[in-house]
Design a protein around this motif. Structure first.
Motif, mmCIF file in Angstrom:
data_model
loop_
_atom_site.group_PDB
_atom_site.id
_atom_site.type_symbol
_atom_site.label_atom_id
_atom_site.label_comp_id
_atom_site.label_asym_id
_atom_site.label_seq_id
_atom_site.Cartn_x
_atom_site.Cartn_y
_atom_site.Cartn_z
ATOM 1 N N ALA A 237 28.023 -12.122 37.783
ATOM 2 C CA ALA A 237 28.387 -12.246 39.193
ATOM 3 C C ALA A 237 29.317 -13.429 39.411
ATOM 4 O O ALA A 237 30.198 -13.388 40.264
ATOM 5 C CB ALA A 237 27.132 -12.391 40.054
ATOM 6 N N TYR A 238 29.111 -14.480 38.629
ATOM 7 C CA TYR A 238 29.874 -15.701 38.847
ATOM 8 C C TYR A 238 31.234 -15.674 38.164
ATOM 9 O O TYR A 238 32.228 -16.116 38.715
ATOM 10 C CB TYR A 238 29.054 -16.886 38.337
ATOM 11 N N ARG B 65 25.430 2.767 43.976
ATOM 12 C CA ARG B 65 24.001 3.026 44.026
ATOM 13 C C ARG B 65 23.618 4.111 43.031
ATOM 14 O O ARG B 65 22.700 3.941 42.227
ATOM 15 C CB ARG B 65 23.581 3.450 45.448
ATOM 16 N N SER C 17 21.947 -5.214 35.807
ATOM 17 C CA SER C 17 20.621 -5.466 36.380
ATOM 18 C C SER C 17 19.691 -4.281 36.236
ATOM 19 O O SER C 17 18.509 -4.394 36.499
ATOM 20 C CB SER C 17 20.704 -5.738 37.883
ATOM 21 N N THR D 255 24.168 3.057 39.256
ATOM 22 C CA THR D 255 23.420 1.930 38.693
ATOM 23 C C THR D 255 21.918 2.033 38.848
ATOM 24 O O THR D 255 21.185 1.274 38.228
ATOM 25 C CB THR D 255 23.858 0.575 39.303
ATOM 26 N N LYS E 287 30.990 -5.733 41.242
ATOM 27 C CA LYS E 287 29.732 -5.231 41.811
ATOM 28 C C LYS E 287 29.121 -4.167 40.922
ATOM 29 O O LYS E 287 27.906 -4.128 40.712
ATOM 30 C CB LYS E 287 29.970 -4.616 43.191
ATOM 31 N N LYS F 161 35.242 -11.726 38.745
ATOM 32 C CA LYS F 161 35.539 -11.597 40.164
ATOM 33 C C LYS F 161 36.413 -10.397 40.482
ATOM 34 O O LYS F 161 36.825 -10.218 41.601
ATOM 35 C CB LYS F 161 36.246 -12.880 40.671
ATOM 36 N N GLY G 79 25.508 -4.450 38.989
ATOM 37 C CA GLY G 79 24.515 -3.390 39.166
ATOM 38 C C GLY G 79 24.092 -2.791 37.835
ATOM 39 O O GLY G 79 22.911 -2.585 37.565
ATOM 40 N N GLU H 201 22.894 -11.599 34.767
ATOM 41 C CA GLU H 201 23.337 -11.202 36.102
ATOM 42 C C GLU H 201 24.091 -12.337 36.779
ATOM 43 O O GLU H 201 25.143 -12.113 37.398
ATOM 44 C CB GLU H 201 22.158 -10.815 36.998
ATOM 45 N N GLU I 215 29.777 1.968 48.018
ATOM 46 C CA GLU I 215 28.328 1.734 47.970
ATOM 47 C C GLU I 215 27.542 2.853 47.327
ATOM 48 O O GLU I 215 26.652 2.620 46.505
ATOM 49 C CB GLU I 215 27.836 1.641 49.402
#
Lengths: 313, 313
Positions: free
Chosen positions: B138-139, B195, B154, B198, B147, B142, B151, B134, B191
């Motif tokens: 995320a790092y 949601r 994870s 994921t 996102k 980009k 998701g 994760e 969003e």
């Protein structure tokens, strides 16, 4: 360290089940007898008592307890009964299904546990509620809170000690930029807080403090205290200084006017078998009175007696 | 002699083929033992591979690299075959961070593995790279789909049988609204879309996609626009056999690039013990040709033999 005291030698599960049964029978309930048993047995013992009771008396122990007692006392006993993993799953579910999601509970569970402990809670949650904790948290929250809570609960952090000092410096700077601009819901803050390992985060916060002579939580609290910033600070403190965090939660609820029994119950029940001793000691130095005194002042009746028994009176 | 030259040229052919024909090569070594002129004639004859510089025929660097890749196909597949599936998945995901593999590999792994397998891959990743997957996703990633990827990777989805049909219908509507309101650029960061995709269980999502089709008269993939990340996510969750069959087909296409060719090895190795039969059937239905025939035609040497064995010919 735990604060509960178990008698030595401890009575057998059969004796305990009998005592409980006697406490339930007849008019009213013998709460003192209940507390004498339940508040003084550890996880394994409580589990045994439940098994034996249900075999002997052919009824669900928890259902019986729920019908015998009520109010804050009942809620405390119910939450106390389970083993820590199941308890956290149950409390997470209660927090999520609340009218407004009780975010401190979710943050505590997500941030205090190790990666594998959190995973265990999520697994039990799935078997109890047929949903993943992530989907429930996500579907009951919106906007910035969803971003934060979902990220915190969904992650499976690296648990090791390896840290990268250069990265810690860089990310301390990123955090500072976001904080000075007042952009607390910034994606980078959430990314760093929710994905980095705890060791890496500690290093990052240390770099932050070295660079700005101010701890990051202080820097966050100097800004307007909206709920989201409070949540960020809670997350950081749960990950770095959990004992202090819980001590403050207790002190806030016991010293302010009025009292939030749910919070009081939560902290005591969730830590009585874990580290309530350290929290108690810190409380005493900060509040100038013992935790027992503070609880006795603010609560009453069976609820008070139960809490005091757990605190180690 | 002409025949031998031709077959040796073919054997060394790195263009367009998958693998090299080790058997023919070994036979040639035997045939041309102690006949350096034969080899010299061969080198002069093989203009793509060798160029004359002064008095020697030098290998073209480009060709050498390609040839090395072709020789390593067998080595790679053997090493991958021996590896634990979790380590394989962890290493493939790591390649994406360093841009040598396309991000769709992360979608593939996050969405087609079971929750246990994905968790295992995440643990292996931590053990190998001292970071959580994760935090690395995320790092390092980009782009706009970051996102969604975080998701997906994870996720720890509920895998039980329970599906809330009313909720699935509601979420099909929600997806439809999100699609109508945003351009495809915004959709990937929506969003609700993130949601739903994921956190929900795969069974729930399949029901949701079914409702979507009933509501809108067409499958959701058609409404996702050119959004590759979303398309792949839906496909991997809803029809993994179709996704894999298409990935294999892309590898065999004329002018397929290196990562596409690598997916042939990846798909066959990772699915050999899982759903290879279904993938073969789907492939046959979709492309009108048997997978074993495509492999026999387009691949060579030990690499080919291994692939054929893995697909259970």
């Amino acid at each position: 360290m735990a604060t509960i005291s178990v008698p030595n030698p401890v009575p057998s599960a059969i004796e305990d089940a009998e005592k409980l049964r006697k406490a339930f029978q007849g008019w009213g309930t013998d709460e003192k007898a209940m507390i004498a048993v339940l508040a003084h047995r550890d996880v394994a013992q409580r589990k045994q008592i439940k098994i034996v009771y249900e075999e002997q008396y052919k009824e669900k122990l928890l259902k019986r307890i729920e019908s015998e007692i009520s109010g804050h006392f009942e809620r405390a006993v119910y939450r106390w009964f389970f083993d820590p993993v199941e308890r956290q799953a149950i409390m997470a579910n209660i927090a999520i299904k609340n009218k407004v999601v009780d975010f401190p509970v979710i943050i505590e569970i997500a941030c205090v546990n190790s990666s594998n402990e959190l995973l265990a809670v999520k697994q039990v949650y799935q078997s109890l509620y047929k949903h993943s904790m992530e989907e429930d948290v996500a579907s009951h929250t919106t906007g910035d809170f969803r971003k934060l809570l979902f990220a915190l609960i969904g992650t499976y952090r690296y648990d090791g000690d390896e840290i990268n000092t250069e990265l810690a410096k860089t990310e301390a700077k990123i955090l500072n930029d976001a904080i000075t601009k007042g952009e607390f819901n910034n994606d980078e803050i959430i990314r760093i807080l929710s994905t980095r390992s705890k060791a890496q985060l500690l290093a990052t916060f240390n770099c932050y403090k070295d660079a700005h002579n101010l701890s990051i939580t202080k820097a966050l609290s100097s800004k307007t205290p909206n709920d989201f910033v409070i949540a960020l600070r809670a997350a950081i403190r749960c990950m770095t200084t959990p004992t202090k965090y819980f001590e403050k939660v207790l002190r806030d609820t016991l010293q302010k006017s009025g009292i939030d029994e749910d919070t009081l119950t939560r902290v005591i029940v969730m830590h009585a078998e874990k580290d309530l001793k350290e929290i108690k000691e810190l409380f005493q130095t900060r509040a100038n009175m013992t935790l027992e005194q503070a609880v006795a002042k603010k609560t009453s009746g069976d609820y008070k007696n139960f809490l005091l028994a757990l605190i180690g009176n | 002699m002409a025949d031998e030259t031709l077959s040796l040229k073919k054997a060394f052919s790195g263009h367009g083929g998958f693998g090299v024909d080790e058997t023919t090569m070994a036979a040639m070594v035997a045939k041309w033992r102690k006949q350096p002129d034969q080899k010299s004639r061969f080198r002069n004859d093989f203009s793509g591979f060798f160029t004359n510089i002064g008095s020697i025929e030098k290998c073209e660097d480009d060709y050498l690299l390609r040839l090395k890749t072709e020789f390593s196909r067998f080595k790679n597949i053997m090493v991958l075959w021996l590896m634990h599936p979790w380590e394989r998945d962890a290493r493939w995901m790591h390649h994406v961070m360093h841009k040598s593999y396309p991000f769709t590999v992360i979608v593939e792994i996050a969405c087609t593995r079971t929750s246990e397998e994905l968790l295992g891959a995440k643990r292996a990743y931590q053990a190998l790279f001292n970071h959580s997957v994760e935090e690395d996703v995320a790092y390092h990633i980009k782009e706009s789909y970051s996102k969604l990827l975080v998701g997906l990777v994870s996720s720890f989805r509920y895998e039980g049988p329970q599906v809330d049909n009313e909720m699935a219908k509601w979420e099909a509507k929600a997806l439809g609204n999100a699609i109508k309101s945003g351009g495809s650029g915004k959709l990937i960061q929506n969003e609700e879309v993130i949601r739903i995709l994921t956190t929900r269980s795969k069974r729930h999502l399949k029901a949701t996609f079914k409702h979507y089709k009933e509501l809108h008269g067409k499958p959701i993939e058609e409404d996702l626009g050119a959004n590759l990340c979303l398309q792949e996510t839906v496909k991997c969750i809803d029809k993994p056999a179709k996704y894999f069959s298409e990935a294999i087909n892309t590898a065999f296409k004329e002018g397929a690039d290196k990562p596409s060719k690598l997916s042939l090895t990846r798909v066959i190795i990772s699915r050999a013990d899982v759903d290879m039969e279904e993938i073969k059937e789907t492939y046959h239905k979709q492309f009108g040709v048997k997978l074993e025939d495509m492999i026999t035609k387009n691949t060579h040497g030990h690499y080919k033999d291994t692939l054929l064995t893995l697909i259970g010919k």
